[in-house]
Scaffold this active site. Structure first.
Site, PDB file in Angstrom:
ATOM      1  CB  SER A  16      -0.885  -0.623   1.164  1.00 27.84           C
ATOM      2  OG  SER A  16      -0.229   0.347   2.246  1.00 27.84           O
ATOM      3  CE  LYS A  20      -4.210   2.247  -5.123  1.00 28.40           C
ATOM      4  NZ  LYS A  20      -4.971   0.865  -3.997  1.00 28.40           N
ATOM      5  CB  CYS A 383     -10.535  25.756  12.368  1.00 30.39           C
ATOM      6  SG  CYS A 383     -11.287  24.601  13.064  1.00 30.39           S
ATOM      7  CG  HIS A 509     -10.942  23.601   8.183  1.00 24.87           C
ATOM      8  ND1 HIS A 509      -9.026  23.250   9.167  1.00 24.87           N
ATOM      9  CD2 HIS A 509     -11.475  23.248   9.158  1.00 24.87           C
ATOM     10  CE1 HIS A 509      -9.542  22.936  10.283  1.00 24.87           C
ATOM     11  NE2 HIS A 509     -10.615  22.618  10.336  1.00 24.87           N
ATOM     12  CD  GLU A 511      -6.963  23.622   6.748  1.00 26.63           C
ATOM     13  OE1 GLU A 511      -7.406  24.928   6.537  1.00 26.63           O
ATOM     14  OE2 GLU A 511      -7.299  23.280   7.489  1.00 26.63           O
TER      15      GLU A 511
END
Ligand code: GLN
Length: 551
Positions: A16, A20, A383, A509, A511
């Site tokens: 993993s 991908k 935040c 947020h 970002e």
């Protein structure tokens, strides 16, 4: 007649964490640059219905979409690379799909049938793929199957795309690892072969292989992989390690990956334009200067917890042409009486306090905000970062020594941050915060408004606490500016201090909405202030030098 939609399915093999998600994001970007409308879907095999209840240390940042869904951080890459605004339809988990099927069963929708993984779960999955294709009007749907081929937990997902391919145009891409062994440094093909074999056992023959390796694939290795895996040699794409993830589309482009994928689906490029992207990457790779930003966090051992913040700074790099060095500071370490702030923040041009939950490291973050404010170091609070900036100001400027947030100190004498009314009766933790896109109205003449060039802005949220309105008067009277509020004026969404070079914080947020070619205005503003700070520091150093020489 129904529009013909193409599907590209990306699976992973061997290990993993092969990237991908970045591969799909980059391929999606390239297909867009060839004139195609694309939409991605991420399938995660875990049973959590969404990512909102998962610890960021284990699973990386929880990404939030406009519609309030809490999703896997890969969706952040999808949005950034493809410049798309996605919905919860682009995120499927085992928990979510079973929940849908069980709800239907309870309603009696299956009319007495035995409800089974095949065909009901696999059928529902295909239904979701097609529904997303229809609603998004995409020509190509990119499906990323999380996990690794051979895992028990993603078998139903693989089966769903095998079935999909019986009646639809589906192009299969398998990502696998080509490791290098021993001192000879030979690239080894057996793991790829084995994982393709596992894929074939599931009834899927890949059309293309994306081979991750440290260095580009050797030509003879490419040929060997092609021969053993039944893929054309030019459909074996090499994915060497990169320093800059935004280089990946360019690496794929040099191998004509998108053209090959299109040809494999009997399509052809409609146009070609990657100019802006190339310029962006060039700026990143050839900076004209650098700045140092400190991030005061509590998950600093796993940078993935702050993925979108890191990306937002990358976007500043690509647009401003300055390298942004991030210095990670574990907030609890700043709580020690021996913490040497001058040493820690030496050469730091900006301080960012990100979002977070729970009490660990809170006082350390507040001390850092205090340091930023008193030393006029550019500050950006996100935040929790805004909530703590309000607490710092209340304590040290307004004299409310015991100011706190009720998240941490429920019995606080001065709860300047308190739980939102609508959160008071919430019992379940999953999906119940104030989530997703909300508007804010920015104050005339404020820095926030100047940066956004707009008086109404939409940002994404994920919180339960907010500024307590009983304290607004005293905070304002001492100079804290509430520069953005919810349209009804009740929620404080932005604060700033006008006597500082840059001191801005938001309950949102931002970002989550920065994109490579449209970087976030708050981050750009912050980075520009940091550049100015670094210039001022250099000037100060020079004048000190002059004084020394004159003496
Ligand atoms: N813990 C705070 C709240 O719930 C801040 C959340 C955050 O930073 N995302 O309001």
């Amino acid at each position: 007649m129904e529009r013909e939609v193409r599907y590209i399915v990306v699976t992973g093999g061997v290990i993993s964490g092969l990237g991908k998600g970045l591969f799909i994001s980059s391929l999606g970007k390239l297909l867009q640059s060839k004139g195609y409308k694309v939409v991605p879907i991420k399938i995660d095999p875990y049973i959590n219905v969404d990512a909102g209840t998962m610890n960021p240390i284990e699973h990386g940042e929880v990404f939030v979409l406009d519609d309030g869904s809490e999703v896997d951080m890969d969706l952040g890459n999808y949005e950034r690379f493809m410049n798309l605004t996605l919905t919860n339809k682009s995120s499927i988990t085992t928990g979510k799909i079973f929940q849908r099927v069980i709800e239907k069963e309870r309603r009696g929708d299956y009319l007495g049938k035995t409800v089974q993984p095949i065909p009901h779960i696999t059928g529902e999955l295909q239904h979701l793929y097609k529904e997303l294709a229809r609603e998004s009007e995409a020509e190509i749907v990119l499906i990323e199957i999380g996990g690794t081929v051979g895992d028990i937990e993603n078998q139903l997902f693989l089966e769903s795309v095998r079935e999909l391919a019986l009646e639809n145009e589906v192009f299969f891409i398998h990502c696998a690892l080509v490791p290098v062994m021993g001192s000879v440094g030979e690239q080894k093909t057996k793991p790829v072969q084995q994982s393709v074999r596992l894929l074939r056992e599931m009834g899927i023959q890949p059309n293309m292989l994306f081979c991750r390796s440290e260095k580009p694939l050797e030509e003879y290795i490419t040929k060997k992989i092609a021969a053993f895996c039944g893929v054309k040699p030019d459909y074996v794409i090499s994915g060497p390690d990169v320093k800059n993830i935004y280089d990946i589309p360019l690496i794929l482009d040099r191998q004509m990956t998108a053209e090959k994928v299109l040809a494999g689906m009997k399509l052809f490029p409609k146009q070609k334009d990657l100019r802006d992207w190339k310029k962006f990457v060039e700026n990143m790779n050839n900076p004209k200067g650098e700045i140092n930003i400190a991030i005061i966090g509590k998950y600093t051992q796993l940078k993935d917890s702050y993925a979108s913040i890191i990306e937002s700074f990358d976007h500043c790099e690509g647009n401003l042409g300055y390298k942004v060095n991030l210095k990670w500071i574990e907030s609890s370490e700043m709580e020690s009486p021996n913490a040497d702030f001058n040493q820690v923040f030496k050469n730091i041009n900006g301080i960012l306090v990100p979002g977070g939950f729970g009490s660990r490291g809170i006082e350390g973050k507040i001390k850092c905000i205090n340091y930023a404010r008193e030393n006029n170091i550019p500050f950006l609070g996100l935040c929790l970062g805004m909530q703590l900036a309000v607490i710092e100001f209340a304590r040290n400027v307004c004299g409310l020594t015991y100011a706190h947030t009720t998240e941490i100190k429920p019995e606080s004498a001065d709860p300047v941050i308190d739980i939102m009314n609508e959160q008071k009766d919430v019992k379940n933790l999953g999906g119940t915060m104030r989530l997703g896109k909300y508007p804010a109205v920015l104050k005339e003449g404020s820095l926030a408004k100047n940066l956004y060039h707009s008086s109404e802005v939409y940002e994404r949220h994920r919180h339960r606490y907010e500024v307590n309105n009983n304290y607004i008067e005293i905070l304002e009277s001492k100079g804290l500016v509430f520069s953005g509020k919810s349209p009804n004026g009740k929620l404080m969404e932005f604060i700033e201090l006008s006597d500082k070079l840059f001191f801005v914080a938001t309950q949102a947020h931002p970002e989550l909405k920065s994109r490579p070619l449209s970087p976030h205005p708050l981050f750009i503003g912050f980075a520009k202030a940091a550049i100015e700070n670094s210039r001022l520091l250099a000037e100060k150093d020079k004048s000190v030098e002059k004084v020394l020489i004159l003496n």
